[in-house]
Motif scaffolding. Structure first.
Motif, mmCIF file in Angstrom:
data_model
loop_
_atom_site.group_PDB
_atom_site.id
_atom_site.type_symbol
_atom_site.label_atom_id
_atom_site.label_comp_id
_atom_site.label_asym_id
_atom_site.label_seq_id
_atom_site.Cartn_x
_atom_site.Cartn_y
_atom_site.Cartn_z
ATOM 1 N N GLU A 70 -5.480 -1.651 8.724
ATOM 2 C CA GLU A 70 -6.556 -2.650 8.670
ATOM 3 C C GLU A 70 -6.533 -3.462 7.377
ATOM 4 O O GLU A 70 -7.090 -4.552 7.334
ATOM 5 N N THR A 71 -5.905 -2.964 6.349
ATOM 6 C CA THR A 71 -5.826 -3.703 5.083
ATOM 7 C C THR A 71 -4.869 -4.882 5.175
ATOM 8 O O THR A 71 -4.897 -5.757 4.327
ATOM 9 N N ARG A 113 -1.922 -4.858 4.427
ATOM 10 C CA ARG A 113 -0.915 -4.740 3.371
ATOM 11 C C ARG A 113 0.309 -4.012 3.936
ATOM 12 O O ARG A 113 0.166 -3.127 4.786
ATOM 13 N N ASP A 118 -1.515 4.514 -3.559
ATOM 14 C CA ASP A 118 -2.871 4.330 -3.047
ATOM 15 C C ASP A 118 -3.364 5.599 -2.367
ATOM 16 O O ASP A 118 -4.569 5.807 -2.232
ATOM 17 N N LEU A 166 0.892 -1.150 0.000
ATOM 18 C CA LEU A 166 0.000 0.000 0.000
ATOM 19 C C LEU A 166 0.933 1.204 0.000
ATOM 20 O O LEU A 166 1.661 1.438 0.961
ATOM 21 N N SER A 197 -6.732 3.023 9.118
ATOM 22 C CA SER A 197 -7.443 2.342 8.023
ATOM 23 C C SER A 197 -6.466 1.608 7.115
ATOM 24 O O SER A 197 -6.771 0.521 6.621
ATOM 25 N N TRP A 198 -5.279 2.179 6.889
ATOM 26 C CA TRP A 198 -4.285 1.486 6.060
ATOM 27 C C TRP A 198 -3.811 0.211 6.754
ATOM 28 O O TRP A 198 -3.633 -0.822 6.112
#
Length: 151
Positions: free
Chosen positions: A86-87, A89, A110, A61, A83-84
């Protein structure tokens, strides 16, 4: 998490700041320093973009730091970081060289963020990013490092 930055990984107070804040982060980010490009401004941007793209994995990401990006305050940046994460990645923050980032990097990103409208030396930009990552981590953990009530 990685910070991929164009420019020498030199010694000095800015590098000390990067190391200080990186050591406080969990997990500790890898700082990847790539050499400055050479040639005309367009050639420099192309060579630096090639080097950056070689260090990015398909699953990364990518968050590009660019003057044209969003300039969130610290609380909004912390929410973005949450939020990043939580991915699940791997996060890769990218800081370009003196000529800025080539369009290919912006298109691969992204998210595109700005540290503000001021021009910063590249080592100082790394230090500001590392400190803001630490501040965001503290905000998310409810740690008092960030004093949200101050004007």
């Amino acid at each position: 998490m990685r910070i991929i930055a164009i420019g020498r990984d030199s010694k000095g107070p800015e590098a000390d700041l990067v190391a200080r804040y990186a050591a406080r982060l969990q997990p500790r980010p890898e700082v990847v320093a790539l050499p400055d490009g050479t040639g005309s401004p367009a050639e420099i941007k192309r060579r630096e973009a090639d080097a950056i793209l070689r260090r990015l994995a398909a699953e990364d990401l990518v968050i590009a730091l660019d003057l044209g990006g969003k300039a969130p305050d610290s609380a909004a940046f912390a929410a973005m970081l949450a939020s990043w994460r939580e991915t699940s990645r791997p996060l890769a923050f990218v800081i370009g060289g003196a000529e800025g980032l080539e369009r290919r990097i912006i298109e691969r990103a992204d998210a595109v963020l700005s540290l503000g409208n001021l021009t910063l030396p590249h080592l100082l930009a790394r230090a500001v990013l590392a400190e803001q990552l630490y501040r965001a981590q503290c905000i998310l953990a409810g740690h008092p490092y960030h004093r949200a009530g101050r004007p």
